[in-house]
Write an enzyme that holds these catalytic residues in place. Structure first.
Site, PDB file in Angstrom:
ATOM      1  N   ARG A 116     105.947 134.602 -15.561  1.00 39.65           N
ATOM      2  CA  ARG A 116     105.594 135.944 -15.060  1.00 39.65           C
ATOM      3  C   ARG A 116     105.234 135.848 -13.586  1.00 39.65           C
ATOM      4  NH1 ARG A 116     100.973 138.724 -18.212  1.00 39.65           N
ATOM      5  NH2 ARG A 116     102.576 139.053 -19.779  1.00 39.65           N
ATOM      6  N   ARG A 139      88.057 138.952 -19.419  1.00 39.10           N
ATOM      7  CA  ARG A 139      89.358 139.305 -20.017  1.00 39.10           C
ATOM      8  C   ARG A 139      90.322 139.679 -18.905  1.00 39.10           C
ATOM      9  NH1 ARG A 139      89.991 140.392 -25.607  1.00 39.10           N
ATOM     10  NH2 ARG A 139      92.140 140.893 -25.079  1.00 39.10           N
ATOM     11  N   LYS A 140      91.500 140.147 -19.343  1.00 40.31           N
ATOM     12  CA  LYS A 140      92.473 140.556 -18.336  1.00 40.31           C
ATOM     13  C   LYS A 140      91.999 141.806 -17.599  1.00 40.31           C
ATOM     14  CE  LYS A 140      95.596 143.529 -20.930  1.00 40.31           C
ATOM     15  NZ  LYS A 140      96.991 143.749 -21.255  1.00 40.31           N
ATOM     16  N   GLY A 152     106.306 146.303 -29.749  1.00 33.85           N
ATOM     17  CA  GLY A 152     106.569 145.512 -30.948  1.00 33.85           C
ATOM     18  C   GLY A 152     105.375 145.267 -31.846  1.00 33.85           C
ATOM     19  N   CYS A 182     101.954 146.717 -25.382  1.00 33.13           N
ATOM     20  CA  CYS A 182     102.442 146.453 -24.030  1.00 33.13           C
ATOM     21  C   CYS A 182     103.471 147.505 -23.595  1.00 33.13           C
ATOM     22  CB  CYS A 182     103.043 145.053 -23.938  1.00 33.13           C
ATOM     23  SG  CYS A 182     101.945 143.778 -24.544  1.00 33.13           S
ATOM     24  N   GLY A 183     104.183 148.076 -24.540  1.00 29.21           N
ATOM     25  CA  GLY A 183     105.186 149.108 -24.203  1.00 29.21           C
ATOM     26  C   GLY A 183     104.592 150.502 -24.099  1.00 29.21           C
TER      27      GLY A 183
HETATM   28  C1  HEM Z   1      95.366 143.175 -26.234  1.00 28.62           C
HETATM   29  C2  HEM Z   1      96.314 142.481 -26.604  1.00 28.62           C
HETATM   30  C3  HEM Z   1      97.582 142.123 -25.860  1.00 28.62           C
HETATM   31  C4  HEM Z   1      98.275 140.993 -26.058  1.00 28.62           C
HETATM   32  C5  HEM Z   1      97.919 139.893 -27.020  1.00 28.62           C
HETATM   33  C6  HEM Z   1      99.418 141.033 -25.185  1.00 28.62           C
HETATM   34  C7  HEM Z   1     100.385 140.065 -25.135  1.00 28.62           C
HETATM   35  C8  HEM Z   1     101.462 140.082 -24.297  1.00 28.62           C
HETATM   36  C9  HEM Z   1     102.504 139.094 -24.278  1.00 28.62           C
HETATM   37  C10 HEM Z   1     102.591 137.902 -25.199  1.00 28.62           C
HETATM   38  C11 HEM Z   1     103.365 139.435 -23.315  1.00 28.62           C
HETATM   39  C12 HEM Z   1     104.601 138.680 -22.890  1.00 28.62           C
HETATM   40  C13 HEM Z   1     105.672 138.828 -23.900  1.00 28.62           C
HETATM   41  C14 HEM Z   1     106.956 138.247 -23.381  1.00 28.62           C
HETATM   42  O1  HEM Z   1     107.596 138.947 -22.592  1.00 28.62           O
HETATM   43  O2  HEM Z   1     107.323 137.146 -23.752  1.00 28.62           O
HETATM   44  C15 HEM Z   1     102.893 140.627 -22.711  1.00 28.62           C
HETATM   45  C16 HEM Z   1     103.491 141.261 -21.657  1.00 28.62           C
HETATM   46  C17 HEM Z   1     103.031 142.441 -21.116  1.00 28.62           C
HETATM   47  N1  HEM Z   1     101.985 143.181 -21.564  1.00 28.62           N
HETATM   48 FE1  HEM Z   1     100.714 142.678 -23.010  1.00 28.62          FE
HETATM   49  N2  HEM Z   1      99.389 142.161 -24.456  1.00 28.62           N
HETATM   50  C18 HEM Z   1      98.299 142.881 -24.846  1.00 28.62           C
HETATM   51  C19 HEM Z   1      97.955 144.121 -24.389  1.00 28.62           C
HETATM   52  C20 HEM Z   1      98.639 144.808 -23.418  1.00 28.62           C
HETATM   53  C21 HEM Z   1      98.320 146.144 -23.008  1.00 28.62           C
HETATM   54  C22 HEM Z   1      97.241 146.981 -23.625  1.00 28.62           C
HETATM   55  C23 HEM Z   1      99.173 146.478 -22.007  1.00 28.62           C
HETATM   56  C24 HEM Z   1      99.255 147.757 -21.212  1.00 28.62           C
HETATM   57  C25 HEM Z   1      99.225 148.907 -21.746  1.00 28.62           C
HETATM   58  C26 HEM Z   1     100.028 145.353 -21.809  1.00 28.62           C
HETATM   59  C27 HEM Z   1     101.028 145.316 -20.875  1.00 28.62           C
HETATM   60  C28 HEM Z   1     101.898 144.287 -20.756  1.00 28.62           C
HETATM   61  C29 HEM Z   1     102.909 144.247 -19.743  1.00 28.62           C
HETATM   62  C30 HEM Z   1     103.153 145.282 -18.674  1.00 28.62           C
HETATM   63  C31 HEM Z   1     103.612 143.087 -19.966  1.00 28.62           C
HETATM   64  C32 HEM Z   1     104.722 142.589 -19.100  1.00 28.62           C
HETATM   65  C33 HEM Z   1     104.166 141.618 -18.110  1.00 28.62           C
HETATM   66  C34 HEM Z   1     103.485 142.152 -16.888  1.00 28.62           C
HETATM   67  O3  HEM Z   1     104.131 142.672 -15.988  1.00 28.62           O
HETATM   68  O4  HEM Z   1     102.240 141.985 -16.773  1.00 28.62           O
HETATM   69  N3  HEM Z   1      99.675 144.362 -22.674  1.00 28.62           N
HETATM   70  N4  HEM Z   1     101.715 141.004 -23.319  1.00 28.62           N
HETATM   71  S1  SF4 Z   2     105.204 142.217 -25.716  1.00 34.24           S
HETATM   72 FE1  SF4 Z   2     103.150 142.944 -26.288  1.00 34.24          FE
HETATM   73  S2  SF4 Z   2     103.466 144.744 -27.631  1.00 34.24           S
HETATM   74 FE2  SF4 Z   2     105.419 143.684 -27.420  1.00 34.24          FE
HETATM   75  S3  SF4 Z   2     105.474 142.433 -29.228  1.00 34.24           S
HETATM   76 FE3  SF4 Z   2     104.623 141.150 -27.585  1.00 34.24          FE
HETATM   77  S4  SF4 Z   2     102.391 141.412 -27.668  1.00 34.24           S
HETATM   78 FE4  SF4 Z   2     103.317 143.002 -28.961  1.00 34.24          FE
END
Ligand code: HEM
Ligand code: SF4
Length: 548
Positions: free
Chosen positions: A84, A198-199, A453, A458-459
């Site tokens: 990333r 945290r983040k 997913g 994240c989506g």
């Molecule tokens: C709280 C639990 C969360 C976990 C465990 C989590 C986990 C992850 C993981 C594993 C990926 C990378 C997946 C891949 O592409 O291989 C990812 C990417 C991403 N997640 Fe999450 N996520 C969380 C919450 C969120 C939330 C709440 C948001 C925003 C609403 C978010 C926004 C993103 C974004 C935008 C990416 C793409 C990478 C970036 O540009 O930062 N995530 N997340």
């Molecule tokens: S990218 Fe984020 S929302 Fe999508 S499957 Fe992975 S942890 Fe779940």
């Protein structure tokens, strides 16, 4: 980053820590491994990791600490990492796009890249043996992936049209860059901010349509006038997690653009020093604000800053509906244009990335911009070059500037193809379904459909007109991939989150449900002609992975 939070495999691993490695009780496991060794320390170990290979790397280093360098071990694809990057304000030069293309190209079919909903790039298929060389190239080109995962600040988002549009209030380019440089120590890594509870998400909006989804960030700046001076109202505490979805609330503070970096630093230090760390489910900034109240939080930020903050301006200047920037548009600079290209579900392959870099050089100024809708813009194209630009095969065949209303706002997280948390496949399924819906229906206005997913969101299904969140459901006594449906999310002016309206619909039964929702709620009409062909850019998409 909260990445490892929900993974039973990783949690069990920490449960099994020996007493020799386990510090005091009552400290959560993540805090323990952070205290034992800072993720940034791995900068000095990368050469060694490259020599010993992925299987021999200590598991906590591999699965968690490497995220401090932007390297995400993907259990779904053993031996491969996702990388990333950082892309302040979503802006990058063509030279960076070419480096990304070269990196993913060497992995053949396994290499590709995604534009993310934080205006960022993620590269796939990376092998640890190549990382030292990749980092050397990044260094040479002034690129960085540092502090992009786990308990760090994510990519700093800004208005994608910064510096281009006449109606802009504040050009956010330099601000996003300055905030990124502060957090990352000019891209080298900054130990001051590598152990947050945290983040943390930061967004800076300089336009009238809230193009960054400010309300979903832990800290966001929204343009607002005080008397005749333009500055920002500040909002804090926005977060989505599996347990809680909450919009950011006003801090009752207004700052000038010059104060933005100092305020970011002060807020981060307050969060670092006082944020809750015992329970990772409750350690995002909003929980600290809940505990203290927003008044006390504000006072602590003021103490950290060393001066008081001015109260917020009465109203902010976000008064337009959200735009997607796809199509041709005049810039404020006479004779120049920007063109927004639709990148279905944000997925890019090496040959396309080389082409994007080439057209940005040949027709524009070599600059490329990413949007939170996972699309891209090429700015600074002179009027005289537009005709030739629009004939480029990439626009004709792959990334159209005129997508259909059904697919125009499609957004998707990574899903089970690469993400270990995923409960369902998203990107390829979303694409296959949207193609089928597009073939059947016409829409009077675009509808924003977001796929995610798993409940980590994240989506961002909560900000969509129709959001789909992966879950497990039952059909004929079998556990099957399923989705919950969210509706009513609003973006731009008066942004607010939607609500879950249906639960556990098996993915194989989703098509008729989506069709009905589009017809009943968004005025979709069946297409008249059975000979309809979808626009080329959608039709040409490689269907190889569609059923994964
Ligand atoms: C709280 C639990 C969360 C976990 C465990 C989590 C986990 C992850 C993981 C594993 C990926 C990378 C997946 C891949 O592409 O291989 C990812 C990417 C991403 N997640 Fe999450 N996520 C969380 C919450 C969120 C939330 C709440 C948001 C925003 C609403 C978010 C926004 C993103 C974004 C935008 C990416 C793409 C990478 C970036 O540009 O930062 N995530 N997340
Ligand atoms: S990218 Fe984020 S929302 Fe999508 S499957 Fe992975 S942890 Fe779940």
């Amino acid at each position: 980053m909260p990445e490892v939070e929900n993974s039973p495999a990783v949690i069990n691993k920490f449960e099994n820590m020996t007493s020799a490695t386990a510090p005091a009780k009552n400290v959560n496991k993540f805090e323990r491994f952070k205290a034992e060794k800072d993720g940034l320390a791995l900068k000095d170990e990368v050469d060694y990791f490259a020599k010993i290979g992925w299987e021999a790397i200590d598991e906590i280093d591999r699965d968690a600490r490497l995220k401090w360098l932007g390297l995400f071990y993907r259990t779904v694809t053993p031996g491969k990492f996702m990388m990333r990057m950082r892309t302040a304000n979503g802006i990058l030069p063509s030279s960076h796009m070419r480096v990304y293309a070269e990196v993913v190209q060497r992995y053949g079919d396994e290499g590709n890249a995604d534009i993310t909903t934080r205006q960022n790039m993620q590269l796939r298929g990376i092998r640890i043996e190549d990382v030292p060389d990749i980092f050397r190239r990044f260094h040479q080109y002034g690129m960085t992936s540092v502090q992009t995962g786990m308990d760090n600040v994510r990519n700093v988002t800004g208005s994608p049209l910064a510096g281009l549009e006449a109606d802009e209030l504040i050009d956010t380019q330099g601000l996003c860059r300055a905030v990124q440089d502060m957090i990352t120590g000019m891209g080298k890594g900054n130990p001051q901010f590598t152990n947050l509870p945290r983040k943390f998400n930061i967004a800076i909006a300089g336009c009238r349509d809230n193009s960054v989804h400010a309300e979903t960030n832990d800290l966001a700046f929204i343009p607002a006038y005080k008397e005749d001076q333009i500055g920002f109202n500040i909002i804090v505490g926005g977060m989505f997690s599996p347990k809680r979805y909450v919009e950011a609330i006003p801090l009752n503070a207004w700052v000038t653009p010059e104060d933005v970096v100092a305020v970011c630093e002060a807020v981060l230090l307050v969060f670092r020093n006082h944020g809750l760390r015992a329970n990772r489910q409750k350690s995002r900034l909003m929980y600290l604000i809940d505990e203290w109240g927003v008044e006390k939080f504000r006072e602590e930020v003021e103490k950290q800053l060393g001066h008081s903050l001015e109260p917020a301006a009465e109203k902010d200047e976000v008064n337009w509906d959200k735009r997607d920037h796809i199509g041709l548009f005049k810039q404020k600079q006479p004779g120049l244009n920007y063109v927004g290209l639709h990148v279905p579900i944000g997925r890019l392959y090496a040959n396309e990335m080389f082409e994007i870099a080439r057209i940005a050089d040949v027709y524009g100024s070599g600059e490329i911009r990413l949007t939170v809708e996972q699309n891209l813009l090429i700015p600074n194209i002179p009027d005289s070059r537009m005709e030739a630009f629009l004939k480029e095969p990439l626009l004709q065949e792959r990334f159209t500037i005129n997508p259909d209303n059904v697919s125009r706002w499609l957004v998707s997280c990574t899903g089970s193809q690469f993400c270990g948390f995923a409960l369902i496949e998203t990107k390829n399924r979303a694409l296959a379904m949207i193609k089928a819906l597009e073939a059947e229906l016409t829409l009077p206005e675009p509808v924003r459909i977001h796929w995610t997913g798993c409940p980590n969101s994240c989506g961002q299904p909560q900000v969509a007109d129709i959001g789909l969140m992966g879950t497990k459901g039952r059909k004929n006594g079998q556990v099957v991939e399923a989705a919950d449906i969210w509706m009513g999310g609003k973006v731009g002016k008066d942004a607010h989150l939607g609500e879950r309206v249906m639960q556990g619909i098996p993915c194989e039964d989703l098509m008729p449900v989506l069709r009905n929702l589009l017809i009943e709620n968004f005025g979709a009409q069946p297409r008249q002609s059975e000979y309809y062909k979808p626009p080329i850019a959608m039709a040409e998409i490689d269907g190889e992975n569609s059923d994964e």
